[in-house]
Write a protein that holds these residues in place. Structure first.
Motif, PDB file in Angstrom:
ATOM      1  N   ASN A   1      23.359  -9.742 -35.876  1.00  0.00           N
ATOM      2  CA  ASN A   1      23.362 -11.476 -35.452  1.00  0.00           C
ATOM      3  C   ASN A   1      22.169 -12.003 -35.007  1.00  0.00           C
ATOM      4  O   ASN A   1      21.802 -12.935 -35.461  1.00  0.00           O
ATOM      5  CB  ASN A   1      24.467 -11.178 -34.382  1.00  0.00           C
ATOM      6  CG  ASN A   1      25.171 -12.702 -34.259  1.00  0.00           C
ATOM      7  OD1 ASN A   1      25.112 -13.525 -35.116  1.00  0.00           O
ATOM      8  ND2 ASN A   1      26.169 -12.750 -33.479  1.00  0.00           N
ATOM      9  N   ASP A   2      21.481 -11.172 -34.069  1.00  0.00           N
ATOM     10  CA  ASP A   2      19.915 -11.816 -33.681  1.00  0.00           C
ATOM     11  C   ASP A   2      19.167 -11.929 -34.762  1.00  0.00           C
ATOM     12  O   ASP A   2      18.537 -12.756 -34.816  1.00  0.00           O
ATOM     13  CB  ASP A   2      19.544 -10.883 -32.430  1.00  0.00           C
ATOM     14  CG  ASP A   2      20.326 -10.714 -31.310  1.00  0.00           C
ATOM     15  OD1 ASP A   2      20.967 -12.053 -31.136  1.00  0.00           O
ATOM     16  OD2 ASP A   2      20.057  -9.954 -30.333  1.00  0.00           O
ATOM     17  N   LEU A   3      19.216 -10.846 -35.723  1.00  0.00           N
ATOM     18  CA  LEU A   3      18.141 -10.788 -36.989  1.00  0.00           C
ATOM     19  C   LEU A   3      18.574 -12.061 -37.867  1.00  0.00           C
ATOM     20  O   LEU A   3      17.712 -12.837 -38.486  1.00  0.00           O
ATOM     21  CB  LEU A   3      18.330  -9.397 -37.784  1.00  0.00           C
ATOM     22  CG  LEU A   3      17.639  -8.136 -37.081  1.00  0.00           C
ATOM     23  CD1 LEU A   3      18.138  -7.025 -37.850  1.00  0.00           C
ATOM     24  CD2 LEU A   3      16.383  -8.503 -36.883  1.00  0.00           C
ATOM     25  N   LEU A   4      19.868 -12.297 -38.163  1.00  0.00           N
ATOM     26  CA  LEU A   4      20.191 -13.521 -38.788  1.00  0.00           C
ATOM     27  C   LEU A   4      19.402 -14.929 -38.191  1.00  0.00           C
ATOM     28  O   LEU A   4      19.103 -15.618 -39.002  1.00  0.00           O
ATOM     29  CB  LEU A   4      21.636 -13.647 -39.003  1.00  0.00           C
ATOM     30  CG  LEU A   4      22.327 -12.537 -39.839  1.00  0.00           C
ATOM     31  CD1 LEU A   4      23.782 -12.658 -39.587  1.00  0.00           C
ATOM     32  CD2 LEU A   4      22.048 -12.813 -41.424  1.00  0.00           C
TER      33      LEU A   4
ATOM     34  N   LYS B   1      15.992 -15.254 -38.552  1.00  0.00           N
ATOM     35  CA  LYS B   1      15.783 -15.498 -40.129  1.00  0.00           C
ATOM     36  C   LYS B   1      16.287 -17.046 -40.407  1.00  0.00           C
ATOM     37  O   LYS B   1      16.021 -17.445 -41.597  1.00  0.00           O
ATOM     38  CB  LYS B   1      16.448 -14.651 -41.144  1.00  0.00           C
ATOM     39  CG  LYS B   1      16.172 -13.241 -41.132  1.00  0.00           C
ATOM     40  CD  LYS B   1      14.837 -12.868 -41.948  1.00  0.00           C
ATOM     41  CE  LYS B   1      14.498 -11.401 -41.981  1.00  0.00           C
ATOM     42  NZ  LYS B   1      13.389 -11.209 -42.584  1.00  0.00           N
ATOM     43  N   GLY B   2      16.528 -17.663 -39.471  1.00  0.00           N
ATOM     44  CA  GLY B   2      17.027 -19.264 -39.455  1.00  0.00           C
ATOM     45  C   GLY B   2      18.423 -19.474 -40.124  1.00  0.00           C
ATOM     46  O   GLY B   2      18.616 -20.702 -40.388  1.00  0.00           O
ATOM     47  N   LYS B   3      19.293 -18.516 -39.999  1.00  0.00           N
ATOM     48  CA  LYS B   3      20.561 -18.647 -40.492  1.00  0.00           C
ATOM     49  C   LYS B   3      21.196 -19.505 -39.476  1.00  0.00           C
ATOM     50  O   LYS B   3      21.149 -19.279 -38.271  1.00  0.00           O
ATOM     51  CB  LYS B   3      21.410 -17.486 -40.994  1.00  0.00           C
ATOM     52  CG  LYS B   3      20.881 -16.697 -42.141  1.00  0.00           C
ATOM     53  CD  LYS B   3      21.046 -17.613 -43.255  1.00  0.00           C
ATOM     54  CE  LYS B   3      20.421 -16.796 -44.497  1.00  0.00           C
ATOM     55  NZ  LYS B   3      20.879 -17.538 -45.650  1.00  0.00           N
ATOM     56  N   LYS B   4      21.901 -20.580 -40.006  1.00  0.00           N
ATOM     57  CA  LYS B   4      22.893 -21.470 -39.039  1.00  0.00           C
ATOM     58  C   LYS B   4      24.292 -21.056 -38.699  1.00  0.00           C
ATOM     59  O   LYS B   4      24.788 -20.181 -39.856  1.00  0.00           O
ATOM     60  CB  LYS B   4      22.930 -22.897 -39.589  1.00  0.00           C
ATOM     61  CG  LYS B   4      21.383 -23.321 -39.928  1.00  0.00           C
ATOM     62  CD  LYS B   4      20.695 -24.068 -38.578  1.00  0.00           C
ATOM     63  CE  LYS B   4      19.443 -24.914 -38.825  1.00  0.00           C
ATOM     64  NZ  LYS B   4      18.345 -24.285 -37.982  1.00  0.00           N
ATOM     65  N   ASN B   5      24.909 -21.451 -37.859  1.00  0.00           N
ATOM     66  CA  ASN B   5      26.459 -21.178 -37.739  1.00  0.00           C
ATOM     67  C   ASN B   5      26.683 -19.667 -37.688  1.00  0.00           C
ATOM     68  O   ASN B   5      27.585 -19.117 -38.516  1.00  0.00           O
ATOM     69  CB  ASN B   5      27.358 -22.006 -38.967  1.00  0.00           C
ATOM     70  CG  ASN B   5      27.211 -23.276 -38.951  1.00  0.00           C
ATOM     71  OD1 ASN B   5      26.886 -23.999 -37.639  1.00  0.00           O
ATOM     72  ND2 ASN B   5      26.994 -23.971 -39.899  1.00  0.00           N
ATOM     73  N   VAL B   6      25.881 -19.070 -37.102  1.00  0.00           N
ATOM     74  CA  VAL B   6      25.994 -17.577 -37.046  1.00  0.00           C
ATOM     75  C   VAL B   6      26.660 -17.418 -35.577  1.00  0.00           C
ATOM     76  O   VAL B   6      26.014 -16.866 -34.454  1.00  0.00           O
ATOM     77  CB  VAL B   6      24.816 -16.733 -36.957  1.00  0.00           C
ATOM     78  CG1 VAL B   6      24.862 -15.275 -36.996  1.00  0.00           C
ATOM     79  CG2 VAL B   6      23.870 -17.324 -38.187  1.00  0.00           C
ATOM     80  N   GLU B   7      28.175 -17.546 -35.508  1.00  0.00           N
ATOM     81  CA  GLU B   7      28.757 -17.391 -34.094  1.00  0.00           C
ATOM     82  C   GLU B   7      29.189 -16.152 -33.961  1.00  0.00           C
ATOM     83  O   GLU B   7      29.361 -15.459 -32.908  1.00  0.00           O
ATOM     84  CB  GLU B   7      29.939 -18.414 -34.200  1.00  0.00           C
ATOM     85  CG  GLU B   7      29.594 -19.858 -33.861  1.00  0.00           C
ATOM     86  CD  GLU B   7      30.639 -20.785 -33.791  1.00  0.00           C
ATOM     87  OE1 GLU B   7      31.824 -20.157 -33.756  1.00  0.00           O
ATOM     88  OE2 GLU B   7      30.700 -21.668 -33.839  1.00  0.00           O
ATOM     89  N   SER B   8      29.702 -15.360 -35.029  1.00  0.00           N
ATOM     90  CA  SER B   8      30.474 -14.157 -35.160  1.00  0.00           C
ATOM     91  C   SER B   8      30.101 -13.193 -36.499  1.00  0.00           C
ATOM     92  O   SER B   8      30.043 -13.976 -37.461  1.00  0.00           O
ATOM     93  CB  SER B   8      31.634 -14.069 -34.652  1.00  0.00           C
ATOM     94  OG  SER B   8      32.503 -14.801 -35.541  1.00  0.00           O
TER      95      SER B   8
END
Length: 127
Positions: free
Chosen positions: A9-12, A15-22
């Protein structure tokens, strides 16, 4: 296992990924050197594979905007995986991703009772 999910989750996010809630579904490859997972928020699901040896991501192409992904299962050869995603609401579909072709193929619609049968195959049950 929870440690790996938090790390991914932290790596995503890094990397600039949005909407990474879960991370809602995941499964290790047969060699356990890659983990396939779905990530997103309550209305959108994306899929990726994290390679632990190369410390890198493969983002799976999407056939449509999935609402959620409830199950990911690797094939025994580790060269493809199946996953069941929802779109539109309350309609599930089985998809197959090939590591060789890097393409997603729609396989078939899945009923809720059929989904439960598939879900029993998952050794990392999250629901």
């Amino acid at each position: 296992m929870q440690y790996y999910l938090l790390l991914i989750n932290d790596l995503l996010k890094a990397k600039g990924k949005k909407n990474v809630e879960s991370i809602t579904a995941y499964n290790w490859s047969p060699k356990e050197d890659q983990i396939a997972f779905s990530f997103g928020d309550t209305s959108s699901s994306s899929l990726a594979i994290y390679n632990t040896k190369k410390d890198g991501f493969i983002y799976l192409p999407r056939e449509t905007d999935y609402i959620s992904t409830g199950l990911i299962l690797w094939h025994k050869d580790g060269k493809s995986l199946d996953y069941i995603s929802e779109y539109p609401s309350d309609q599930k579909k089985l998809y197959r991703y090939s590591m060789d072709s890097k393409k997603v193929k729609s396989v078939k619609k899945i009923s809720q009772s059929e989904f439960q049968k598939w879900f029993k195959l998952d050794k990392y049950q999250t629901n």
